[in-house]
Scaffold this motif. Structure first.
Motif, PDB file in Angstrom:
ATOM      1  N   LYS A  64       0.314  -0.222   6.762  1.00 38.90           N
ATOM      2  CA  LYS A  64       0.664  -1.643   6.719  1.00 38.90           C
ATOM      3  C   LYS A  64      -0.052  -2.350   5.582  1.00 38.90           C
ATOM      4  N   ARG A  65      -1.251  -1.887   5.243  1.00 31.91           N
ATOM      5  CA  ARG A  65      -2.032  -2.477   4.153  1.00 31.91           C
ATOM      6  C   ARG A  65      -1.985  -1.544   2.939  1.00 31.91           C
ATOM      7  N   TYR A  92      13.136  -5.745  -2.675  1.00 27.00           N
ATOM      8  CA  TYR A  92      11.830  -6.293  -3.039  1.00 27.00           C
ATOM      9  C   TYR A  92      10.971  -6.559  -1.805  1.00 27.00           C
ATOM     10  N   LEU A  93       9.699  -6.146  -1.875  1.00 32.02           N
ATOM     11  CA  LEU A  93       8.744  -6.418  -0.797  1.00 32.02           C
ATOM     12  C   LEU A  93       7.689  -7.438  -1.226  1.00 32.02           C
ATOM     13  N   THR A  94       6.982  -7.152  -2.320  1.00 28.98           N
ATOM     14  CA  THR A  94       5.873  -8.021  -2.704  1.00 28.98           C
ATOM     15  C   THR A  94       5.427  -7.724  -4.127  1.00 28.98           C
ATOM     16  N   THR A  95       4.636  -8.638  -4.670  1.00 33.36           N
ATOM     17  CA  THR A  95       4.052  -8.468  -6.003  1.00 33.36           C
ATOM     18  C   THR A  95       2.533  -8.463  -5.901  1.00 33.36           C
ATOM     19  N   PHE A  96       1.906  -7.520  -6.560  1.00 35.32           N
ATOM     20  CA  PHE A  96       0.453  -7.512  -6.695  1.00 35.32           C
ATOM     21  C   PHE A  96       0.131  -8.396  -7.899  1.00 35.32           C
ATOM     22  N   ILE A  97      -0.347  -9.595  -7.628  1.00 34.84           N
ATOM     23  CA  ILE A  97      -0.486 -10.636  -8.641  1.00 34.84           C
ATOM     24  C   ILE A  97      -1.861 -10.562  -9.304  1.00 34.84           C
ATOM     25  N   VAL A 148      -0.416  -7.046   2.639  1.00 33.88           N
ATOM     26  CA  VAL A 148      -0.236  -6.646   4.031  1.00 33.88           C
ATOM     27  C   VAL A 148       1.240  -6.799   4.373  1.00 33.88           C
ATOM     28  N   LEU A 149       1.879  -5.702   4.759  1.00 37.91           N
ATOM     29  CA  LEU A 149       3.294  -5.718   5.094  1.00 37.91           C
ATOM     30  C   LEU A 149       3.486  -6.225   6.526  1.00 37.91           C
ATOM     31  N   GLU A 150       4.724  -6.537   6.890  1.00 39.70           N
ATOM     32  CA  GLU A 150       4.975  -7.217   8.158  1.00 39.70           C
ATOM     33  C   GLU A 150       4.729  -6.349   9.381  1.00 39.70           C
ATOM     34  N   ASP A 151       4.839  -5.030   9.232  1.00 34.56           N
ATOM     35  CA  ASP A 151       4.595  -4.151  10.380  1.00 34.56           C
ATOM     36  C   ASP A 151       4.237  -2.762   9.864  1.00 34.56           C
TER      37      ASP A 151
END
Length: 221
Positions: free
Chosen positions: A4-5, A41-46, A60-63
């Motif tokens: 998840k992380r 798309y899930l997320t961006t590491f900014i 951290v993803l939703e589940d």
């Protein structure tokens, strides 16, 4: 993985900060999940605004469930080292490559300038929408259809070839001299794949740009 992380720790040998280019695109990472035959798309590491030679970032993803993930690298900042952190005890499996990649060769447009994030570079968008791996050989200012590149491209396994280096060809004569030989080298090695050629993506072309477009159309013919 079913972690998840997900944490990234990255080192860079150069960081490109430009007034017309979002730092998320030139220096960030994108995470996509394969779902229903496409990558979503899930997320961006900014990266931090004060980015100098690397950064760490966690998402951290939703589940916690098994996901097939794809990580897109920064479009302009050079990565020298990357560590990926997952939760203890999580599943980690390699992805099976299902077919040869799409190969893109071209100018900064192909490389990804000036997309707001890595997954928005057009080769990445085509890749994750078609659920195909890809190789991005976009070289900002340096893609000129050289004989050495033609020979190298011909050796790559590929399911399609997309070529657009008109912007980097210094003269019309140079484009005339290099364009057909490069495409012919790829075609001779891959007689059955689709080949897509494009010129300058403009609504109105100058007289020279029209002549350049004619070179590309001649190659198609």
């Amino acid at each position: 993985t079913d972690s998840k992380r997900i944490t990234l720790r990255v080192k860079m040998h150069n960081v490109e900060k430009m007034p017309h280019f979002a730092l998320t695109g030139s220096g960030g990472f994108d995470l996509y999940e394969r779902k229903e035959g496409a990558y979503r798309y899930l997320t961006t590491f900014i990266p931090p605004f004060a980015l100098t030679d690397g950064f760490s970032s966690q998402r951290v993803l939703e589940d916690r469930r098994k996901r097939e993930l794809r990580l897109y690298f920064p479009l302009y900042s050079g990565v020298t080292a990357l560590s990926i952190g997952l939760e203890p005890g999580c599943v980690l499996r390699p992805v099976t490559v299902r077919e040869p990649p799409l190969v893109f060769y071209g100018s900064s447009i192909t490389q990804g300038g000036c997309a707001s994030k890595p997954g928005n570079a057009f080769p990445a968008m085509v890749s994750h929408l078609l659920d195909r791996p890809h190789i991005n050989l976009g070289f900002s200012g340096s893609c000129k259809g050289e004989e050495e590149m033609a020979a190298y491209l011909a050796t790559l396994p590929m399911s399609a070839f997309v070529c657009g280096y008109d912007h980097n060809a210094p003269t019309l004569t140079h484009l005339e001299r290099t364009h057909l030989p490069l495409v012919r080298a790829v075609r001779e090695s891959h007689p059955d794949i689709p080949i897509l050629l494009f010129g300058r993506p403009k609504a109105v072309l100058s007289e020279e740009e029209q002549a350049r477009r004619a070179v590309i159309e001649t190659t198609c013919a």
